[in-house]
Write a protein that holds these residues in place. Structure first.
Motif, PDB file in Angstrom:
ATOM      1  N   ARG A 177      23.395 -10.416 -65.170  1.00 34.65           N
ATOM      2  CA  ARG A 177      23.242 -11.426 -64.105  1.00 34.65           C
ATOM      3  C   ARG A 177      24.116 -11.037 -62.917  1.00 34.65           C
ATOM      4  N   LYS A 178      23.770 -11.618 -61.781  1.00 37.80           N
ATOM      5  CA  LYS A 178      24.447 -11.246 -60.542  1.00 37.80           C
ATOM      6  C   LYS A 178      25.701 -12.075 -60.277  1.00 37.80           C
ATOM      7  N   VAL A 179      25.898 -13.119 -61.061  1.00 41.37           N
ATOM      8  CA  VAL A 179      27.095 -13.944 -60.899  1.00 41.37           C
ATOM      9  C   VAL A 179      28.096 -13.570 -61.988  1.00 41.37           C
ATOM     10  N   LYS A 180      29.269 -13.148 -61.572  1.00 41.63           N
ATOM     11  CA  LYS A 180      30.283 -12.687 -62.520  1.00 41.63           C
ATOM     12  C   LYS A 180      30.989 -13.873 -63.179  1.00 41.63           C
ATOM     13  N   ASP A 181      31.618 -13.566 -64.328  1.00 44.03           N
ATOM     14  CA  ASP A 181      32.339 -14.617 -65.046  1.00 44.03           C
ATOM     15  C   ASP A 181      33.463 -15.199 -64.202  1.00 44.03           C
ATOM     16  N   GLN A 182      34.155 -14.320 -63.483  1.00 46.47           N
ATOM     17  CA  GLN A 182      35.246 -14.809 -62.642  1.00 46.47           C
ATOM     18  C   GLN A 182      34.727 -15.729 -61.544  1.00 46.47           C
ATOM     19  N   GLN A 183      33.584 -15.405 -61.017  1.00 49.46           N
ATOM     20  CA  GLN A 183      32.998 -16.267 -59.985  1.00 49.46           C
ATOM     21  C   GLN A 183      32.606 -17.625 -60.560  1.00 49.46           C
ATOM     22  N   ILE A 184      32.118 -17.620 -61.822  1.00 49.10           N
ATOM     23  CA  ILE A 184      31.776 -18.902 -62.464  1.00 49.10           C
ATOM     24  C   ILE A 184      33.029 -19.759 -62.612  1.00 49.10           C
ATOM     25  N   ALA A 185      34.125 -19.108 -63.005  1.00 53.29           N
ATOM     26  CA  ALA A 185      35.385 -19.857 -63.139  1.00 53.29           C
ATOM     27  C   ALA A 185      35.822 -20.410 -61.785  1.00 53.29           C
ATOM     28  N   TRP A 186      35.700 -19.621 -60.746  1.00 54.06           N
ATOM     29  CA  TRP A 186      36.066 -20.110 -59.405  1.00 54.06           C
ATOM     30  C   TRP A 186      35.133 -21.241 -58.957  1.00 54.06           C
ATOM     31  N   MET A 187      33.863 -21.136 -59.334  1.00 53.19           N
ATOM     32  CA  MET A 187      32.940 -22.219 -58.977  1.00 53.19           C
ATOM     33  C   MET A 187      33.382 -23.537 -59.601  1.00 53.19           C
ATOM     34  N   LYS A 188      33.802 -23.471 -60.859  1.00 52.71           N
ATOM     35  CA  LYS A 188      34.266 -24.696 -61.527  1.00 52.71           C
ATOM     36  C   LYS A 188      35.513 -25.236 -60.834  1.00 52.71           C
ATOM     37  N   THR A 189      36.405 -24.321 -60.455  1.00 48.80           N
ATOM     38  CA  THR A 189      37.630 -24.757 -59.775  1.00 48.80           C
ATOM     39  C   THR A 189      37.318 -25.421 -58.439  1.00 48.80           C
ATOM     40  N   LEU A 190      36.460 -24.777 -57.671  1.00 46.19           N
ATOM     41  CA  LEU A 190      36.115 -25.324 -56.356  1.00 46.19           C
ATOM     42  C   LEU A 190      35.356 -26.644 -56.478  1.00 46.19           C
ATOM     43  N   THR A 191      34.524 -26.760 -57.518  1.00 47.11           N
ATOM     44  CA  THR A 191      33.781 -28.009 -57.710  1.00 47.11           C
ATOM     45  C   THR A 191      34.720 -29.147 -58.087  1.00 47.11           C
ATOM     46  N   GLU A 192      35.690 -28.834 -58.949  1.00 54.90           N
ATOM     47  CA  GLU A 192      36.647 -29.866 -59.365  1.00 54.90           C
ATOM     48  C   GLU A 192      37.509 -30.337 -58.197  1.00 54.90           C
ATOM     49  N   THR A 193      37.833 -29.426 -57.304  1.00 55.03           N
ATOM     50  CA  THR A 193      38.657 -29.817 -56.146  1.00 55.03           C
ATOM     51  C   THR A 193      37.820 -30.421 -55.021  1.00 55.03           C
ATOM     52  N   GLY A 194      36.516 -30.402 -55.174  1.00 52.56           N
ATOM     53  CA  GLY A 194      35.645 -30.967 -54.146  1.00 52.56           C
ATOM     54  C   GLY A 194      35.309 -30.010 -53.029  1.00 52.56           C
ATOM     55  N   ALA A 195      35.806 -28.765 -53.114  1.00 49.45           N
ATOM     56  CA  ALA A 195      35.521 -27.797 -52.047  1.00 49.45           C
ATOM     57  C   ALA A 195      34.084 -27.288 -52.114  1.00 49.45           C
ATOM     58  N   MET A 196      33.510 -27.244 -53.313  1.00 49.82           N
ATOM     59  CA  MET A 196      32.116 -26.799 -53.463  1.00 49.82           C
ATOM     60  C   MET A 196      31.253 -28.007 -53.806  1.00 49.82           C
ATOM     61  N   ALA A 197      30.213 -28.191 -53.055  1.00 52.85           N
ATOM     62  CA  ALA A 197      29.334 -29.335 -53.291  1.00 52.85           C
ATOM     63  C   ALA A 197      27.950 -29.012 -52.754  1.00 52.85           C
ATOM     64  N   LYS A 198      26.964 -29.759 -53.250  1.00 53.79           N
ATOM     65  CA  LYS A 198      25.590 -29.626 -52.763  1.00 53.79           C
ATOM     66  C   LYS A 198      25.342 -30.690 -51.700  1.00 53.79           C
ATOM     67  N   GLN A 199      24.818 -30.239 -50.578  1.00 54.15           N
ATOM     68  CA  GLN A 199      24.533 -31.128 -49.470  1.00 54.15           C
ATOM     69  C   GLN A 199      23.076 -30.993 -49.073  1.00 54.15           C
ATOM     70  N   PHE A 200      22.608 -31.982 -48.283  1.00 59.58           N
ATOM     71  CA  PHE A 200      21.239 -31.885 -47.783  1.00 59.58           C
ATOM     72  C   PHE A 200      21.117 -30.662 -46.884  1.00 59.58           C
ATOM     73  N   ASN A 201      20.103 -29.874 -47.112  1.00 59.45           N
ATOM     74  CA  ASN A 201      19.956 -28.595 -46.433  1.00 59.45           C
ATOM     75  C   ASN A 201      19.256 -28.777 -45.087  1.00 59.45           C
ATOM     76  N   THR A 202      20.046 -29.155 -44.084  1.00 60.30           N
ATOM     77  CA  THR A 202      19.470 -29.277 -42.742  1.00 60.30           C
ATOM     78  C   THR A 202      19.071 -27.920 -42.170  1.00 60.30           C
ATOM     79  N   GLY A 203      19.735 -26.871 -42.671  1.00 66.51           N
ATOM     80  CA  GLY A 203      19.407 -25.535 -42.173  1.00 66.51           C
ATOM     81  C   GLY A 203      17.977 -25.121 -42.486  1.00 66.51           C
ATOM     82  N   LEU A 204      17.384 -25.702 -43.531  1.00 67.50           N
ATOM     83  CA  LEU A 204      15.992 -25.366 -43.839  1.00 67.50           C
ATOM     84  C   LEU A 204      15.072 -25.717 -42.678  1.00 67.50           C
ATOM     85  N   PHE A 205      15.439 -26.733 -41.903  1.00 64.38           N
ATOM     86  CA  PHE A 205      14.598 -27.183 -40.791  1.00 64.38           C
ATOM     87  C   PHE A 205      15.049 -26.631 -39.442  1.00 64.38           C
TER      88      PHE A 205
END
Length: 440
Positions: A177-205
């Motif tokens: 897979r293209k996502v490394k284990d370390q990146q998965i760990a960082w994703m969890k860290t960023l999600t827990e701190t609120g730095a990573m989140a899913k938002q409405f994709n205005t860029g699509l329009f």
């Protein structure tokens, strides 16, 4: 007295006639089978329609969400403009090393050793390369931001976005897979701190074409389609209505008009790619118009839409009762007054319905636009119909050929947007018909 009775009694009995078989049971059975076939056909059609919508929606609804990473970006003057030259040379701000700002912010946010290049690269790979353009635009728009620290939401890279949406199986081996284990760990860290989140994709329009799926949008293609629809509406409606009125009300009934009518009906069934060849030879090769221009696309789609509008308008004119014409002429109106003051207003619901259906048909066409060069990688919004642009169905076609996983959801998302436009246009046609329809 005695009663005298005849010794001979009549033995004649009327023969029972055989019941005539008129086949009513067989006919009723045939009718029931026909109804069953009709219901089966409708159910099959609904099943495939549901399957189509389910396939598109299940793959495309995630395109309306985009993972972003919010980082405190320090707009260091030592990195952006170390010699303080921006006053004399504003272009200096365009060429600064903005990715270095993102790297420094990630190193601090994830507590990474800056000397560990492998980890630093994995961290910077989590952020879209479009971050450079985003930070550059912030600095160019407001140079006073230099020397300050501002929280900026940056787009996550396409694979990180897909992993955060659960579209990548993270249980498989890391090498597959293209996502490394370390990146998965960082994703969890960023999600827990609120730095990573899913938002409405205005860029699509709002975004234009991009080789990076997270920075790709349909904004430029939608504007190109809007230009073409305006051209089609401005040309096809008056030309189509005028041709219909002449053929239906003024043209003499002879072999020539019969030949014209037959050819108009045949043109409505001509494959759309033939109109693309026609536009390529006339508008580009002969007239010298620019390739990829919305003007050429609009002219080609006008030729394709004209037969539909003419046929619908003629049918609407025929539906007006002859008594309307006779009454107007009987009161002294001229032929022209009869048509434009009485017949055409009564036929307008059918005219508008045919026009909107023709526009909806043109909006979804792709093949003729491919031949006139509208398969273009256009990033910036076209300022006029003469500038290079593309169209919404062509953008979908281009995304469908991309190998990146994240383009799959964007393809389905763009199809959903196109379907919504088509449904709205068809609903408009229905509402107009019901609003202005008159029953005789």
């Amino acid at each position: 007295m005695t009663d005298i009775t005849s010794p001979v009694q009549s033995t004649f009995t009327r023969p029972i006639q055989a019941r005539r078989d008129i086949g009513i049971k067989r006919r009723y059975a045939s009718e029931r089978r026909f109804r069953a076939y009709g219901v089966a056909a409708i159910l099959i059609g609904l099943f495939f329609l549901f399957l189509l919508l389910w396939t598109v929606v299940s793959k495309g609804y995630t395109a309306f969400l985009q993972t972003s990473i919010t980082l405190p970006i320090e707009f260091s003057e030592q990195i952006i403009d170390p010699k303080n030259e921006r006053g004399a040379n504003p272009a200096k701000l365009m060429t600064a090393n903005y990715p270095l700002l993102v790297r420094d912010a990630l190193v601090k946010a994830l507590n990474i050793d800056p000397s560990n290049r492998a980890l630093v690269k994995q961290a910077t790979d989590m952020v879209s390369a479009s971050a450079r353009t985003q930070l550059r635009d912030i600095v160019v728009a407001n140079p006073a931001v230099i020397g300050t620290t501002v929280d900026v939401s940056l787009l996550a890279e396409g694979n990180i976005d897909s992993a955060n949406k659960g579209q990548i199986d993270l249980t498989v081996a890391e090498a597959n897979r293209k996502v490394k284990d370390q990146q998965i760990a960082w994703m969890k860290t960023l999600t827990e701190t609120g730095a990573m989140a899913k938002q409405f994709n205005t860029g699509l329009f709002t975004y234009g074409a991009s080789s990076r799926p997270e920075a790709a949008g349909i904004g430029v293609a939608a504007l190109g389609s809007l230009y073409m629809m305006l051209i089609v509406l401005a040309l096809a409606l008056p030309i189509g209505v005028a041709a219909s009125i002449y053929l239906e009300e003024f043209a003499p009934k002879n072999r020539l008009t019969d030949l014209i009518e037959v050819n108009i009906n045949n043109l409505a069934a001509v494959p759309s790619i033939v109109y693309g060849l026609l536009g390529l030879s006339i508008f580009i090769n002969f007239a010298g118009m620019p390739r990829s221009a919305a003007l050429v696309g609009g002219l080609v789609l006008t030729l394709m839409t004209l037969p539909t509008i003419i046929i619908a308008t003629r049918a609407a004119l025929k539906a007006v009762p002859p008594s309307i014409r006779a009454a107007a002429l009987g009161l002294g109106a001229s032929k022209m007054q009869t048509i434009f003051h009485h017949v055409l207003p009564l036929a307008m619901p059918g005219v508008l319905t045919g026009t909107i259906i023709g526009l909806a048909h043109a909006l979804g066409e792709t093949a003729p636009l491919l031949l006139i060069g509208m398969v273009a990688f256009v990033v910036d919004y076209p300022g006029s119909p003469m500038e290079p642009s593309t169209a919404l169905p062509v953008q979908i076609y281009m995304w469908a050929n991309e190998a990146e996983r994240a383009f799959v959801e964007r393809t389905s998302g763009a199809i959903m947007v196109l379907l919504i436009f088509l449904v709205v246009m068809n609903l408009g046609a229905i509402l107009l018909r019901r609003r202005f329809e008159r029953r005789w």
